[in-house]
Design a protein around this motif. Structure first.
Motif, PDB file in Angstrom:
ATOM      1  N   ARG A 186       0.869  -1.178   0.000  1.00 27.75           N
ATOM      2  CA  ARG A 186       0.000   0.000   0.000  1.00 27.75           C
ATOM      3  C   ARG A 186       0.904   1.224   0.000  1.00 27.75           C
ATOM      4  N   GLY A 187       0.432   2.308  -0.616  1.00 29.33           N
ATOM      5  CA  GLY A 187       1.203   3.537  -0.597  1.00 29.33           C
ATOM      6  C   GLY A 187       2.561   3.427  -1.267  1.00 29.33           C
ATOM      7  N   TYR A 188       2.653   2.611  -2.300  1.00 24.02           N
ATOM      8  CA  TYR A 188       3.920   2.364  -2.998  1.00 24.02           C
ATOM      9  C   TYR A 188       4.326   3.568  -3.831  1.00 24.02           C
ATOM     10  N   ARG A 189       5.557   4.008  -3.654  1.00 20.00           N
ATOM     11  CA  ARG A 189       6.155   5.087  -4.460  1.00 20.00           C
ATOM     12  C   ARG A 189       7.596   4.673  -4.756  1.00 20.00           C
ATOM     13  N   SER A 190       7.976   4.775  -6.021  1.00 23.80           N
ATOM     14  CA  SER A 190       9.266   4.255  -6.442  1.00 23.80           C
ATOM     15  C   SER A 190       9.972   5.230  -7.372  1.00 23.80           C
ATOM     16  N   THR A 191      11.312   5.224  -7.307  1.00 22.18           N
ATOM     17  CA  THR A 191      12.115   6.077  -8.180  1.00 22.18           C
ATOM     18  C   THR A 191      13.213   5.255  -8.842  1.00 22.18           C
ATOM     19  N   LEU A 192      13.319   5.403 -10.158  1.00 25.29           N
ATOM     20  CA  LEU A 192      14.444   4.874 -10.920  1.00 25.29           C
ATOM     21  C   LEU A 192      15.363   6.053 -11.203  1.00 25.29           C
TER      22      LEU A 192
END
Length: 144
Positions: free
Chosen positions: A88-94
């Motif tokens: 839940r609330g997943y935020r990702s950066t490449l």
């Protein structure tokens, strides 16, 4: 919050690597578990707010929103809107950075999230990292 992380060094330059990674709608080109991607709202594939619908090889679907695209620092940030993942609330950066001594690129993939009810942070992290590894391997294949 829990986190997941994967990284790799590429022989391709940071600019060459970024040219592939920055395409929010281009994941099927290098992630072996993703069959199709379609922008379904919020602008085009380079506009923060764009929402993509991913279809997995197994028929599963994922909706993700482009939260940010930083061309100068070579960062793409996205959020999961809806997906069959234990988060839940997943935020990702490449993030693609140049490697000074080789002229290659360093790619890091960071995510922060809460584990979904009924799972642990360790299990959720393992699921995510198990998805990142073949994606990065696929990226190596197309940039070779």
């Amino acid at each position: 919050m829990a986190t997941a992380y994967w990284s790799s060094v590429f022989t391709s330059s940071a600019d060459e690597t970024w040219a592939v990674v920055r395409r929010f709608n281009g994941l099927p080109d290098w992630h072996p578990a993703i069959r199709a991607s379609e922008i379904i709202g919020g602008g085009n594939a380079l506009t923060p707010g764009a929402v993509r619908l991913l279809t997995g090889m197994d028929g599963s679907t994922y909706q993700e929103r482009l939260a940010g695209l930083d061309e100068v620092d070579r960062k793409l940030t996205y959020e999961i809107v809806e997906a069959p993942l234990p988060v839940r609330g997943y935020r990702s950066t490449l993030h693609v950075q140049p490697v000074a001594d080789t002229g290659g690129a360093f790619l890091s993939w960071h995510a922060a999230f809460d584990p979904a009810e009924g799972t642990t942070a360790q299990k959720a992290t393992a699921v995510l990292e198990a998805a990142y590894a073949p994606a990065i391997a696929g990226l190596h294949t197309i940039l070779a």
